[in-house]
Design an enzyme around this catalytic site. Structure first.
Site, PDB file in Angstrom:
ATOM      1  N   ASN A 386       0.824  -1.203   0.000  1.00  0.00           N
ATOM      2  CA  ASN A 386       0.000   0.000   0.000  1.00  0.00           C
ATOM      3  C   ASN A 386       0.864   1.261   0.000  1.00  0.00           C
ATOM      4  O   ASN A 386       1.020   1.902  -1.032  1.00  0.00           O
ATOM      5  CB  ASN A 386      -0.948  -0.027   1.208  1.00  0.00           C
ATOM      6  CG  ASN A 386      -1.969   1.096   1.166  1.00  0.00           C
ATOM      7  OD1 ASN A 386      -1.882   2.009   0.356  1.00  0.00           O
ATOM      8  ND2 ASN A 386      -2.949   1.047   2.042  1.00  0.00           N
ATOM      9  N   ASP A 387       1.465   1.590   1.140  1.00  0.00           N
ATOM     10  CA  ASP A 387       2.234   2.831   1.213  1.00  0.00           C
ATOM     11  C   ASP A 387       3.417   2.837   0.252  1.00  0.00           C
ATOM     12  O   ASP A 387       3.819   3.892  -0.228  1.00  0.00           O
ATOM     13  CB  ASP A 387       2.730   3.046   2.649  1.00  0.00           C
ATOM     14  CG  ASP A 387       1.561   3.242   3.610  1.00  0.00           C
ATOM     15  OD1 ASP A 387       0.519   3.749   3.172  1.00  0.00           O
ATOM     16  OD2 ASP A 387       1.698   2.859   4.787  1.00  0.00           O
ATOM     17  N   THR A 388       3.979   1.653  -0.049  1.00  0.00           N
ATOM     18  CA  THR A 388       5.161   1.608  -0.915  1.00  0.00           C
ATOM     19  C   THR A 388       4.823   1.883  -2.380  1.00  0.00           C
ATOM     20  O   THR A 388       5.723   2.022  -3.193  1.00  0.00           O
ATOM     21  CB  THR A 388       5.850   0.233  -0.833  1.00  0.00           C
ATOM     22  OG1 THR A 388       4.894  -0.782  -1.123  1.00  0.00           O
ATOM     23  CG2 THR A 388       6.431  -0.005   0.539  1.00  0.00           C
ATOM     24  N   ALA A 427       0.297   3.863   7.268  1.00  0.00           N
ATOM     25  CA  ALA A 427       0.475   5.290   7.496  1.00  0.00           C
ATOM     26  C   ALA A 427      -0.862   6.010   7.672  1.00  0.00           C
ATOM     27  O   ALA A 427      -0.907   7.162   8.049  1.00  0.00           O
ATOM     28  CB  ALA A 427       1.257   5.910   6.337  1.00  0.00           C
TER      29      ALA A 427
END
Lengths: 463, 97
Positions: A386-388, A427
């Site tokens: 997701n965040d990456t 996050a």
């Protein structure tokens, strides 16, 4: 003569440890590195056992026998998905050993060595690092094993309390250095160091674990080095320095991969303040597709890049993902895996899982090498990341993860995202990639969705 | 020997730390997990300190107890550390291998 043999054995061990790390540089020589390390360790142990100072072997051999009986099944029965936990708990064991040896040395020298002498400085540093790493690693283990909540645990005045505990531990340590006969104070010192270790890790969230584990690895090494200073053992100094350097470099790599500083990871309490400041929610519509539709698109693509994240590990989907890779490769589709340095819960986590599932390591490509290829890629398949892959890290300077290097999956012609629901990632930031024109969501469990795609590819193959 | 500080040790530490940085920088990110378990196993060489504490002449019961636990913990680490590193590395295969 005997002294010379002992010294030579320590030098040989040092050389073998250095060779071990040298050979770790590449998968084709890495197993040779492990052999070198093992031989070095055996030489060091035998060299120490034959030393004339050792008069009682019983306890040593019993402890080594029990340790072997515990250690062997630990190594062979541990599932690969539990590697981060195992690493955390092994840091705890290592640090505990260092701390206890320090304690025994302290009692040995308390009434012998002069107050303020160097050995006490080295011992106090050794024990401070050892004991705090021990409890910090136990907490990291508990978080990774989900015995404890993985979210950061924050309370009012946390930093003040932490600073006070640290100051108290240092104060007691310095008192003991200059008044070593004051043995009653010693348990207080140990208690404070242990407590500080707990407080250090409880405010750190699950996705920051790669950095924390690397840092604890470094501390455990430095503690061993400090012990080398106290005992006057150069082998311990070297082995500890190598371990310390290794953990430190890995921690730096992890921090860079998140565009954050050490201080921010250790004291940030990341993910708790995010909800309010994340900006407006995206209200563009989300397109979803079925596994069958996705399989058809994959089959007709020339190039596919799969981007795995912690979600793949949680769903234990790596074997199904590997089957998908095999099925597509058979159909002449070029499949690569894009590995973000902080994907998963420890450095290199995704690589180990995919290697276990028989994906050849040449197909595992690093962030910097895959990004230039993505604009020419037909399909990017995001599995549990997701965040990456969040483009706002690149596009939105106000984003909490602004500046974090990402895998630019959004640049591929078509993007598929396998995801349980629309919940935000670690996050707590909305991910615009889900709403893009070229993105289709495959809602469901990563393992189940991948299995459906594999089935579709096998059935619709036309043979 | 116990009282004084020996600058030789700092010298050794400095060289080993620089060497460590150079060596680790070359390790492929593919192998960061096994690297961590290998360095952890190597750090279990503190067992030599634990052996000395436990077995030396005139060791007090307290020293023997602490040393026993330390030998145990270090042995668990070095045995499981080396074995699991090898188990991980065995899985890294080439395409045609």
């Amino acid at each position: 003569m005997e002294q010379l043999i002992v010294q030579l054995s320590l030098i040989a061990t040092c050389a073998l440890f250095i060779l071990a790390l040298m050979w770790m540089s590449h998968p084709s020589t890495a197993r040779r590195g492990v052999r070198a390390g093992e031989i070095g360790m055996v030489i060091a142990i035998i060299g120490t056992l034959v030393h004339h100072e050792i008069v009682d072997y019983n306890l040593i051999l019993i402890a080594m026998a029990i340790g072997t009986v515990v250690g062997v099944p630990m190594a062979y029965l541990m599932p690969m998905t539990a590697i981060p936990q195992r690493t955390a708990i092994s840091h705890a064991f290592g640090a505990l050993a260092v701390g206890l040896i320090g304690a025994a040395e302290y009692y040995k020298y308390a009434h012998v060595a002069a107050p303020g002498s160097f050995v006490f400085w080295a011992l106090m540093l050794e024990m401070l690092l050892g004991f705090l790493t021990c409890t910090a690693s136990v907490i990291a283990f508990a978080k990774l094993q989900e015995i404890m909540p993985t979210r950061p645990i924050i309370f009012g005045g946390q930093r003040v309390v932490n600073a006070l505990i640290a100051a108290a531990a240092l104060g007691v340590a310095i008192t003991l250095i200059f008044a070593p006969t004051n043995t009653a104070l010693f348990p207080l010192f140990v208690g404070l160091a242990l407590l500080f270790g707990i407080l250090l890790v409880i405010p750190i969230g699950g996705a920051d674990m790669p950095t924390v584990i690397a840092l604890l690895n470094s501390y455990a090494g430095l503690a061993a080095s400090a012990m080398g200073f106290a005992l006057g053992n150069k082998l311990l100094i070297v082995a500890g320095a190598l371990d310390g350097a290794s953990g430190f470099i890995l921690a730096v790599i992890m921090c860079r991969a998140m565009n954050r500083s050490f201080a921010n990871v250790m004291f940030g309490g990341f993910g708790t303040l995010a909800a309010g400041s994340a900006g407006g929610k995206d209200d563009r519509p989300v397109r979803s597709a079925s596994a069958e539709e996705a399989a058809m698109v994959l089959e007709n693509a020339d190039s596919v890049v799969i981007i795995p994240g912690y979600g793949m590990a949680v769903a234990q989907a790596q074997h199904k993902v590997s089957e998908l890779y095999q099925a597509l490769t058979k159909k002449k589709v070029d499949v690569k895996f894009a590995i973000h340095p902080v994907a998963g819960r420890m450095p290199g986590h995704m690589n180990v899982l995919l290697a276990e599932a028989n994906v050849p390591y040449e197909q595992l490509v690093e962030l910097e090498d895959i990004n230039p290829e993505l604009p020419q890629t037909d399909v990017a398949l995001i599995i549990g990341a997701n965040d990456t892959v969040n483009p706002s890290a690149r596009d939105d300077p106000k984003s909490l993860i602004a500046g974090m290097p990402i895998i630019e999956a959004d640049k591929a012609k078509t993007v598929f995202v396998i995801k349980r629901s629309m919940n935000a990632g670690f996050a707590g930031i909305d991910n615009p990639i889900y709403y893009n024109q070229n993105t289709q969501m495959l809602f469901g469990d990563a393992k189940a969705v991948t299995a459906d795609m594999v089935k579709e590819l096998a059935g619709g193959g036309g043979h | 020997m116990v009282d004084g500080f020996n600058p030789d040790y700092l010298f050794v530490f400095m060289l080993a730390a620089f060497l460590g940085f150079q060596l680790i920088k070359r390790v492929s990110p593919l192998l960061h997990s096994p690297l961590m378990s290998l360095t952890n196993a190597i750090a279990a060489v503190v067992i030599v300190g634990a052996i000395t504490i436990t077995g030396e002449e005139g060791a007090t019961p307290l020293a023997k107890t602490l040393g026993f636990v330390a030998v145990l913990a270090a042995t668990i680490n070095l045995v499981s550390g080396f074995l699991i590193t090898d188990r991980m590395l065995k899985m890294f295969k080439r395409k045609d291998g």
